[in-house]
Design a protein around this motif. Structure first.
Motif, short mmCIF file in Angstrom:
data_model
loop_
_atom_site.label_atom_id
_atom_site.label_comp_id
_atom_site.label_asym_id
_atom_site.label_seq_id
_atom_site.Cartn_x
_atom_site.Cartn_y
_atom_site.Cartn_z
N GLU A 173 0.82 -1.21 0.00
CA GLU A 173 0.00 0.00 0.00
C GLU A 173 0.86 1.26 0.00
OE1 GLU A 173 -0.63 -2.32 2.80
OE2 GLU A 173 -1.86 -3.43 1.39
N GLU A 174 2.04 1.20 0.67
CA GLU A 174 2.90 2.37 0.78
C GLU A 174 3.78 2.57 -0.45
OE1 GLU A 174 5.12 1.46 4.26
OE2 GLU A 174 3.45 1.85 5.61
N LEU A 175 3.87 1.56 -1.30
CA LEU A 175 4.77 1.60 -2.44
C LEU A 175 4.14 2.40 -3.57
CD1 LEU A 175 7.55 0.38 -2.95
CD2 LEU A 175 6.43 -1.58 -3.94
N ARG A 176 4.74 3.53 -3.88
CA ARG A 176 4.25 4.38 -4.97
C ARG A 176 5.37 4.52 -5.99
NH1 ARG A 176 -0.30 3.66 -3.12
NH2 ARG A 176 -1.24 5.03 -1.60
N THR A 178 6.48 5.53 -10.12
CA THR A 178 6.08 6.19 -11.36
C THR A 178 5.93 5.13 -12.45
OG1 THR A 178 8.34 6.51 -12.14
CG2 THR A 178 7.42 8.24 -10.71
N ASP A 179 5.28 5.50 -13.53
CA ASP A 179 5.14 4.58 -14.66
C ASP A 179 6.51 4.16 -15.18
OD1 ASP A 179 2.41 4.76 -14.46
OD2 ASP A 179 2.18 6.18 -16.13
N ARG A 180 7.46 5.10 -15.19
CA ARG A 180 8.81 4.80 -15.68
C ARG A 180 9.51 3.81 -14.75
NH1 ARG A 180 11.16 4.60 -20.47
NH2 ARG A 180 13.07 5.78 -20.62
N GLN A 181 9.32 3.96 -13.44
CA GLN A 181 9.94 3.03 -12.49
C GLN A 181 9.37 1.63 -12.65
OE1 GLN A 181 9.00 5.38 -9.04
NE2 GLN A 181 11.06 6.26 -8.93
#
Length: 158
Positions: free
Chosen positions: A5-8, A10-13
Motif C-alpha cells: 500500500e505504501e509503495l508508490r 512512477t510509470d517509468r519506475q
C-alpha cells in the motif's frame, strides 16, 4: 521495507522494474544481516581480511554484499553441500494447535510456509541441506500429527 500500500512508483519506475525482471536470471539467495565488522568478529578475523575474502567470493558469484548484509547464493550452497534440492514438507496439525505450529514454523530455516485447506494444514518449502533440522523440529512439536516430505529432483520452470 514498505508494504504494497505504501509503495508508490512512477510509470517509468514500473517499466524499469519490468524490463529488469524480464532480463533477470533467477537466483536463490540466503541473506545474512549484520555489518562486516560483526561478521569478522564472529569469524575471529579483521574486517580488512574479511573484505578481501568477500571480494573473491563475490567475483566467483558465491556472495553478494551490500550495506549491512551478505547474500550467500545458491551457487555457494551447492558448492558447500554438493547440491541443494528444494524440499516440500506437508504437515497435518491438530486443529487447536494450528496457530502455535504456524508461529513456530516462522522460526525454522525455511523459505516459505503456506497455510493449506484440505488434507494437510501446512506446507513448508526448504532446502535438502536443512531437512533433518526442519523435520526434527516439526515432528517433536506438540500438535503435529504427521509430516510428508517431497524432495525435488529437478525444476521444470523457475
Amino acid at each position: 521495507m514498505a508494504s504494497t500500500e505504501e509503495l508508490r512508483l512512477t510509470d517509468r519506475q514500473v517499466q524499469i522494474l519490468q524490463h529488469l525482471l524480464q532480463r533477470a536470471q533467477p537466483m536463490r539467495v540466503y541473506t545474512v544481516y549484520g555489518d562486516q565488522d560483526e561478521i569478522a568478529r564472529e569469524l575471529g578475523m579483521t574486517r580488512q581480511a574479511l573484505a578481501i575474502h568477500l571480494k573473491r567470493l563475490k567475483e566467483l558469484g558465491l556472495v553478494r554484499t551490500g550495506r549491512e548484509f551478505v547474500d550467500v547464493t545458491e551457487k555457494a550452497v551447492k558448492f558447500l553441500k554438493g547440491q541443494s534440492n528444494d524440499v516440500i514438507v506437508l504437515v497435518k496439525v491438530e486443529p487447536k494447535y494450528r496457530d502455535k505450529v504456524y508461529d513456530f514454523s516462522k522460526k525454522l530455516p525455511i523459505e516459505k510456509a503456506l497455510r493449506l485447506a484440505g488434507e494437510y494444514d501446512l506446507a513448508v518449502i526448504t532446502q535438502e541441506t536443512v531437512l533433518d533440522k526442519v523435520l526434527d523440529s516439526l515432528n517433536n512439536l506438540e500438535g503435529v500429527k504427521e509430516t510428508k516430505t517431497f524432495i525435488s529432483i529437478g525444476a521444470i520452470k523457475e
